[in-house]
Design a protein around this motif. Sequence first.
Motif, short mmCIF file in Angstrom:
data_model
loop_
_atom_site.label_atom_id
_atom_site.label_comp_id
_atom_site.label_asym_id
_atom_site.label_seq_id
_atom_site.Cartn_x
_atom_site.Cartn_y
_atom_site.Cartn_z
N ASP A 356 0.81 -1.21 0.00
CA ASP A 356 0.00 0.00 0.00
C ASP A 356 0.84 1.26 0.00
N CYS A 357 2.09 1.15 -0.40
CA CYS A 357 2.96 2.33 -0.40
C CYS A 357 2.64 3.22 -1.60
N GLU A 358 3.12 4.44 -1.52
CA GLU A 358 2.90 5.39 -2.60
C GLU A 358 3.64 4.94 -3.86
N PRO A 359 3.10 5.27 -5.06
CA PRO A 359 3.79 4.87 -6.31
C PRO A 359 5.20 5.43 -6.43
N GLY A 360 5.38 6.68 -5.98
CA GLY A 360 6.72 7.25 -6.06
C GLY A 360 7.73 6.48 -5.23
N LEU A 361 7.31 6.03 -4.05
CA LEU A 361 8.21 5.24 -3.20
C LEU A 361 8.52 3.90 -3.84
N PRO A 455 8.69 8.23 2.66
CA PRO A 455 7.34 8.11 3.24
C PRO A 455 6.98 6.66 3.49
#
Length: 559
Positions: A356-361, A455
Amino acid sequence: RVSNFVLDPASPWYHRWLALLSLAVSYNYIFIVLRGVFNRVQQSHFYLWLGLDCVCDCLYLADIYVGAHTGYLEEGLPVTDPHRLLRRYLSQPSTKLDVLSSLPTDLLYLSPSVTTAGVWVRFNRLLKVRRVLEFFDRTETRTSWPNLFRVLQLVLYILVIIHWNACLFFAISKALGLGSDAWVYPPRDDACQLSPAEPYNYSSEWDQFHREYIYSFYWSALTLTTIGETPHPVLDLEYAFVTADFLVGVLVFATIVGNVGSMIANMNAARSEFQQKMDGVSGVAMELLLVKRYMEFRRVGKQLEHRVIRWFDYHWCNKQSLDESAILASLPDKLRAEIAIHVHFDTLRRVSIFRDCEPGLLIELLLKLRLQVFSPGDYICRQGDIGKEMYIVKRGRLSVVAGDGRTVFATLKEGCVFGEVSLLNIPGNKTGNRRTAKRTQPRLFGPVLPQQTGPLGGARRRGRDVLRKDNLLDEAAVARAEEAQETQASSWLGWPTNVGCLQARLARLTAEFGSSQAKLKRAVARLETAAAAEVSSASSTGILTGCHCRRRPPPMPPQ
């Protein structure tokens, strides 16, 4: 609109057009000379050939339109202006060849002196060969098997040369007379008692197209490959033709040997480089001391040397790149990210804490992944080591063993992950980011993720759940860390107000500074005025005093 049509030369459609046009050019190269020499083929299927010729001529005319609307790059920028494309196309020398190859010379069929048997009027269609060469060049850069394509391309060249030479042999035989001597078509059997110069009345068996062409092709192949075993020439023209064929055959044979040798060398280039590293020959790109010579120089033990060599051998057998990062280093970040997503996304998706992490990460994590290969029996990490990396088992099996190295607690297979908790640097971890087990490697290679910041809030929450499940989380330390984080967050939230106060104070100080500076300037101006007045009054008083002294008469002597 059709008038605004511009074709990108790097697009797949342009490559497909070249493939279609190459078929038309190859058709002309094969069948024009065939129909011109073997007249019965031209006359018996004239309307079939006429229809195929019309299709090829239409493709030739369409290629002129495509060439005038093909874009190009100028100083790195694509040019799509139709007028500029047309001017560039007309200025190229190949445009003249395109026009000459498309001239309707088939109209000469209507001439009584040419008739339908004069297929030689289509010889101008052979001037389009540059498009076939362009298609070969582009296909070689696109295919995943360039060496195999070069072999097929070389075979095609050889077959076309043999085909043309066979047609030329039959044309000379027709000009000299079929069966006029032992060299021309048809061949004479061993039972023939005629001398080589006497004519030969051959049977109807040899008066068939497939017999004529197959024997001519066979004779041409034997001659050009310098094998020989063909009938000896009789006339001077026959001797000259055979001599020229032998010279061309030597050139063709040398070309075949050279190209095949080059292809084999290219196919074995990777293996040769690997062997050079193992034999101690310096590489061109790395310019470092080689593994085997280095170990010999440092007197490394035989057991360790055997493990290193076995790692290289395992690396080679699994077709893995020795330096994946160096291969992709020259690419821009965007392309490297796309390749990393294509290669490693399925591997990273197996890790539950990153789902569920951000796409950028995720993209940043994918760029950090790199491949590592471990030989059977190697230890990846030991209990008590400080964890700075996360491992994902991409292929093979991994054993979690005790301190004795024999007792196996668990076996990790493809898709398993370890080290993700220590990577996140979770506050309250009782192990202090140290490894809690020792892992050895039966057969494994997997990507490695160096320590990463960013993040990771959701990932850290799932990591705390994992530690809490194993009773490895200090709840008090977690509470203190959360309180410190909230305090820091509140201080961050109060910054806009503090910044506003500082700005107001700065504006007030600036106004006070300007006011005091103006007052100071006025005071300095008054002082300068007073000083100037005093200086002028003092100078005038001195002048008057001097004048009075000069007018006083000298004193009289006493009487």
